[in-house]
Design a protein around this motif. Structure first.
Motif, PDB file in Angstrom:
ATOM      1  N   ALA A 152       0.845  -1.204   0.000  1.00 17.10           N
ATOM      2  CA  ALA A 152       0.000   0.000   0.000  1.00 17.10           C
ATOM      3  C   ALA A 152       0.878   1.251   0.000  1.00 17.10           C
ATOM      4  O   ALA A 152       0.680   2.160  -0.801  1.00 17.10           O
ATOM      5  CB  ALA A 152      -0.926   0.009   1.205  1.00 17.10           C
TER       6      ALA A 152
ATOM      7  N   ARG B 150      -1.532  -3.858   1.854  1.00 17.92           N
ATOM      8  CA  ARG B 150      -2.937  -3.502   1.691  1.00 17.92           C
ATOM      9  C   ARG B 150      -3.810  -4.202   2.733  1.00 17.92           C
ATOM     10  O   ARG B 150      -4.942  -3.790   2.972  1.00 17.92           O
ATOM     11  CB  ARG B 150      -3.381  -3.827   0.269  1.00 17.92           C
TER      12      ARG B 150
ATOM     13  N   ALA C  33      -3.546   1.904  -3.937  1.00 14.89           N
ATOM     14  CA  ALA C  33      -3.873   2.188  -2.538  1.00 14.89           C
ATOM     15  C   ALA C  33      -4.337   3.619  -2.319  1.00 14.89           C
ATOM     16  O   ALA C  33      -4.592   4.028  -1.195  1.00 14.89           O
ATOM     17  CB  ALA C  33      -2.664   1.899  -1.651  1.00 14.89           C
TER      18      ALA C  33
END
Length: 230
Positions: free
Chosen positions: A139, A153, A189
């Motif tokens: 992310a 993530r 993200a």
């Protein structure tokens, strides 16, 4: 991205270097040469290692093809020339691409991206163990308290040893971008954006286990928005 530029025209060399830095900010020109002789001497030095070589065909003391006969070339080569008559010979010596001068930025970008090999995973530390994280699962990466942290993530956090600039150079720039001196974010993200005072932005990074926020510095805002719009 470390590059070696072989070009006997000073203005052409400067223009190429400027274009590379504009398109790929992690570019470092590790060396330059104006002739076959200079190029061979530079390449024969075992301390000189680069990720890519840009090679003009017609040099001050002959054609660049002589370099392939005299030096060992391990990095991908992109040839540049004002003439299209050398294309077949360029690919015979395993040149990865062939760009006609004046070089179009879009053509240069495609050629470099065709040659670059980006990391598919990063080595991270978790306690006393070392693990790998697939880049598709990242992310963001940020610096805090003199340490670099990777957040997946799913919300898992790990520590990294490399500098942020070194890490950024290993990641595909179409999928990751440095948004400040202390943070890198993945395209996948990026959630909602909020304008902050002073031209900064706040990114909401949704994670499976919660949410995370990052700030885009004022100096990175324009490049970030342009990248996001691609």
């Amino acid at each position: 991205m470390r590059v070696f530029i072989i070009e006997d025209e000073v203005m052409a060399q400067i223009a190429l270097e400027a274009a590379l830095v504009e398109l790929f900010p992690d570019t470092v020109v590790a060396g330059t040469a104006k002739s076959v002789k200079e190029a061979v001497a530079w390449l024969d030095n075992p301390d000189h290692k680069v990720d890519m070589i840009f090679m003009d065909v017609e040099l001050s003391d002959g054609k660049c093809f002589e370099i392939f006969r005299q030096a060992r070339i391990s990095a991908p080569v992109i040839m540049t020339t004002a003439y299209d008559s050398y294309a077949v010979k360029a690919f015979e010596v395993n040149s990865r691409d062939y760009l006609l001068k004046p070089i179009e930025p879009s053509a240069l970008k495609r050629a470099v991206e065709r040659c670059r090999t980006y990391k598919q995973h990063l080595m991270v530390k978790y306690g006393n163990s070392i693990q790998t994280v697939n880049t598709g699962d990242i992310a963001c990466i940020y610096s805090e308290d003199k340490s670099n942290h990777l957040v997946t993530r799913k919300g898992a956090a790990f520590m990294l040893d490399d500098t942020l600039d070194s890490i950024a150079a290993k990641l595909d720039p179409s999928q990751f971008i440095k948004i400040s001196r202390s943070a890198i974010v993945s395209r996948n993200a990026v959630g909602s954006l909020t304008k902050l005072p002073g031209g900064r932005l706040r990114i909401d990074v949704p994670l499976e286990s919660g949410r995370f926020t990052l700030e885009v510095s004022r100096s990175h805002t324009d490049s970030f928005l342009s990248w996001l719009d691609k």
